[in-house]
Design an enzyme around this catalytic site. Structure first.
Site, mmCIF file in Angstrom:
data_model
loop_
_atom_site.group_PDB
_atom_site.id
_atom_site.type_symbol
_atom_site.label_atom_id
_atom_site.label_comp_id
_atom_site.label_asym_id
_atom_site.label_seq_id
_atom_site.Cartn_x
_atom_site.Cartn_y
_atom_site.Cartn_z
ATOM 1 N N GLN A 284 0.759 -1.185 -0.077
ATOM 2 C CA GLN A 284 0.265 -0.092 -0.008
ATOM 3 C C GLN A 284 0.937 1.094 -0.025
ATOM 4 O O GLN A 284 0.666 2.287 -0.702
ATOM 5 C CB GLN A 284 -1.023 0.123 1.258
ATOM 6 C CG GLN A 284 -1.913 -0.982 1.228
ATOM 7 C CD GLN A 284 -2.753 -1.130 -0.339
ATOM 8 O OE1 GLN A 284 -3.405 -0.248 -0.518
ATOM 9 N NE2 GLN A 284 -2.303 -2.221 -0.934
ATOM 10 N N HIS A 287 1.888 3.066 -3.302
ATOM 11 C CA HIS A 287 0.716 3.910 -4.015
ATOM 12 C C HIS A 287 1.059 5.386 -4.150
ATOM 13 O O HIS A 287 1.076 5.820 -5.255
ATOM 14 C CB HIS A 287 -0.648 3.450 -3.533
ATOM 15 C CG HIS A 287 -1.376 2.474 -4.140
ATOM 16 N ND1 HIS A 287 -1.777 2.322 -5.406
ATOM 17 C CD2 HIS A 287 -1.677 1.001 -3.300
ATOM 18 C CE1 HIS A 287 -2.388 0.777 -5.319
ATOM 19 N NE2 HIS A 287 -2.368 0.359 -4.281
ATOM 20 N N GLU A 352 -9.329 0.442 5.405
ATOM 21 C CA GLU A 352 -9.684 -0.053 3.946
ATOM 22 C C GLU A 352 -9.435 -1.758 3.840
ATOM 23 O O GLU A 352 -10.038 -2.485 3.602
ATOM 24 C CB GLU A 352 -8.793 0.876 2.944
ATOM 25 C CG GLU A 352 -8.990 0.397 1.608
ATOM 26 C CD GLU A 352 -8.493 1.222 0.423
ATOM 27 O OE1 GLU A 352 -8.549 1.324 -0.641
ATOM 28 O OE2 GLU A 352 -7.029 1.411 0.942
ATOM 29 N N HIS A 353 -8.121 -1.952 3.970
ATOM 30 C CA HIS A 353 -7.798 -3.245 3.955
ATOM 31 C C HIS A 353 -7.043 -3.754 5.328
ATOM 32 O O HIS A 353 -6.390 -3.237 6.032
ATOM 33 C CB HIS A 353 -6.497 -3.419 2.882
ATOM 34 C CG HIS A 353 -6.740 -2.946 1.750
ATOM 35 N ND1 HIS A 353 -6.361 -1.679 1.074
ATOM 36 C CD2 HIS A 353 -7.356 -3.402 0.566
ATOM 37 C CE1 HIS A 353 -6.673 -1.602 -0.115
ATOM 38 N NE2 HIS A 353 -7.407 -2.430 -0.422
ATOM 39 N N ASP A 386 -6.682 -7.362 -4.590
ATOM 40 C CA ASP A 386 -6.757 -6.258 -5.725
ATOM 41 C C ASP A 386 -6.888 -6.745 -6.903
ATOM 42 O O ASP A 386 -7.648 -5.968 -7.812
ATOM 43 C CB ASP A 386 -5.414 -5.604 -5.557
ATOM 44 C CG ASP A 386 -5.374 -4.445 -4.562
ATOM 45 O OD1 ASP A 386 -6.175 -4.229 -3.982
ATOM 46 O OD2 ASP A 386 -4.158 -3.839 -4.205
ATOM 47 N N HIS A 445 -54.305 14.008 4.074
ATOM 48 C CA HIS A 445 -53.750 12.791 4.715
ATOM 49 C C HIS A 445 -54.768 11.805 5.176
ATOM 50 O O HIS A 445 -55.021 10.547 4.957
ATOM 51 C CB HIS A 445 -52.425 12.762 5.393
ATOM 52 C CG HIS A 445 -51.395 13.079 4.630
ATOM 53 N ND1 HIS A 445 -51.101 14.426 3.883
ATOM 54 C CD2 HIS A 445 -50.134 12.276 4.279
ATOM 55 C CE1 HIS A 445 -49.993 14.216 3.300
ATOM 56 N NE2 HIS A 445 -49.339 13.191 3.469
#
Length: 456
Positions: A284, A287, A352-353, A386, A445
């Site tokens: 990660q 990235h 996230e992971h 991934d 109503h």
């Protein structure tokens, strides 16, 4: 000279842990004011001038000198040609990944994406009708920074959901243009097309595609132009300009999410080879500099071994400088009192992971409540998720896994409630509605419900 990577070392036993921990997690989703101004102007211009504005911005930022937007459209023949041109190993890998992603999302649709209904004792029918969106737009980064796996993860669940049209936008910048780091001004009718992306469009069932990118592509999809049809929802990753544009058009169209930097959290009990964990942290960190990689472990000696593997492996990584910047700026190796405490901290992070790198992953999984995706066991590297495991890799970031979910078939569907009240049911529901409506001061109503009561 290879940079050094020294993620901060923290211990939950330290009196200042909470403050240090919170500071390490901090990331702001606030957009840069200059970016917001540029994006707002582009959106307004495309909304007003349509194709003409799209051409102008595509020429300015990507260097593509097309005379008309139809010249920027890719064809099904382009997709097929790209797929056929791949080396057999790449072609087979792409198809295998697509098949696994499709199988997973077909199972997902069967479990949670079907219509249902029932009748109560009075004969009233209640239920839910699930229907696909008519048309969606998928943004795919292009040029050298291309991600065919992202295209699979966005297009295949849309296709499985039954979406009628899948419109892809992908920038294909000319070398030397602003998008490729140049100063702009160069012009060509054809930019850098990534063959794997076009091949992925072929196996994923993309309907139409245009070689445009940036905020102008998001605007074209949201508002529609003479050539590019307006969509119901836009999904897919992009840079800060794309994210800002998606945020601004939300409401006109749906969007998937505003994604933050990539994250990985590894819960380790010390039984996994430390070089595996070090490389997973790298996966990660490579990235970008803002990506976050964190290790939680109750074994201090094992944390030392992971750091030693970080030092040993980093010089051999092509993206060593980015990895080092990420680990130094936002990485952390945290010594916990126990695996139970590590699970508690993981739930605070909502990563996230989340890798459970343990000899007993099933023991810890029930304690984990918040994560985009949970990877169980030492052999389940995040990178497999991934590309080809099957579940979607488009995941909530920056703690949003506390309340949101991975991209899925359900993101390309909508739900309509079904209500068919029988005559007998109206006698049961009517008095309830009348009482509540009158309590709210809504007489029409109340009268509408009262009219359905049988007159005796």
């Amino acid at each position: 000279m290879t940079p050094k990577a020294a993620p901060v070392r923290l211990s939950t036993a330290s009196a200042g842990f909470d403050a240090e921990f919170k500071a390490r997690l901090h990331w702001s989703a606030d957009a840069d004011a200059a970016i917001e101004k540029v994006v707002a102007d582009i959106l307004a211009d495309v909304h007003k001038r349509g194709d003409e504005a799209v051409l102008e911005y595509t020429r300015r930022y990507d260097g593509l000198g097309a005379a008309a937007v139809p010249e920027l459209e890719l064809t099904q023949a382009d997709f097929k040609e790209a797929f056929d041109s791949l080396p057999s190993a790449q072609r087979d890998a792409l198809q295998a990944a697509a098949d696994r992603v499709r199988s997973y999302h077909e199972a997902q649709k069967k479990a949670s994406g079907e219509s249902w209904s029932y009748r109560d004792v009075d004969g009233t029918l209640l239920g839910q009708k699930v229907t696909p969106l008519d048309r969606v737009g998928i943004y795919v980064p292009g040029g050298k920074a291309a991600y065919p796996s992202s295209l699979l993860m966005n297009a295949i669940p849309a296709h499985v959901a039954g979406v009628g049209e899948i419109i892809m936008v992908v920038p294909t910048p000319v070398k030397g243009s602003v998008a490729t780091g140049g100063s702009g001004g160069q012009s060509s009718t054809k930019g850098e097309r990534n063959v794997l992306v076009l091949a992925a469009a072929y196996v994923a069932g993309v309907t139409r595609a245009f070689t445009i990118g940036g905020a102008q592509a998001v605007a074209a999809l949201a508002y529609g132009t003479a050539t590019i049809p307006a969509v119901d929802k836009i999904t897919g990753p992009g840079n800060a300009y794309v994210a800002a544009a998606k945020r601004r058009v939300f409401g006109t169209v749906g969007i998937d999410m505003i994604a933050g930097p990539s994250e990985i959290l590894v819960l380790a009990d010390g039984t996994t080879p430390p070089d595996w964990v070090a490389m997973d942290l790298f996966s990660q960190a490579e990235h970008d500099e803002l990506a976050q990689s964190i290790l939680l472990c109750p074994d201090a000696a094992y944390i030392d071994r992971v750091q030693a593997e970080i030092d040993r492996l980093l010089p051999g990584m092509p993206r060593a400088e980015i990895i080092a910047a990420s680990l130094n700026g936002r990485g952390a190796l945290i010594h916990t009192k126990s695996m139970e405490e590590a699970c508690e901290i993981s739930n605070r992070i909502a990563p996230e992971h989340l890798e459970v790198s343990s000899s007993e992953p099933q023991r810890w999984e029930p304690l984990l409540r918040h994560a985009g995706a949970i990877f169980l066991g030492a052999f389940t590297s995040e990178s497999l998720g991934d590309y080809c495991a099957g579940p979607n890799h488009v995941l909530p970031t920056s703690g949003t896994a506390r309340f949101s979910s991975p991209l899925g078939v359900y993101d390309f569907q909508k739900r309509s409630s079904l209500i068919e009240v029988s005559e007998a049911g109206a006698q049961v529901l009517g008095p309830i509605a009348v009482t509540l409506a009158e309590g709210e001061g809504l007489q029409a109503h109340a009268e509408a419900a009262r009219m359905r009561l049988c007159r005796i």
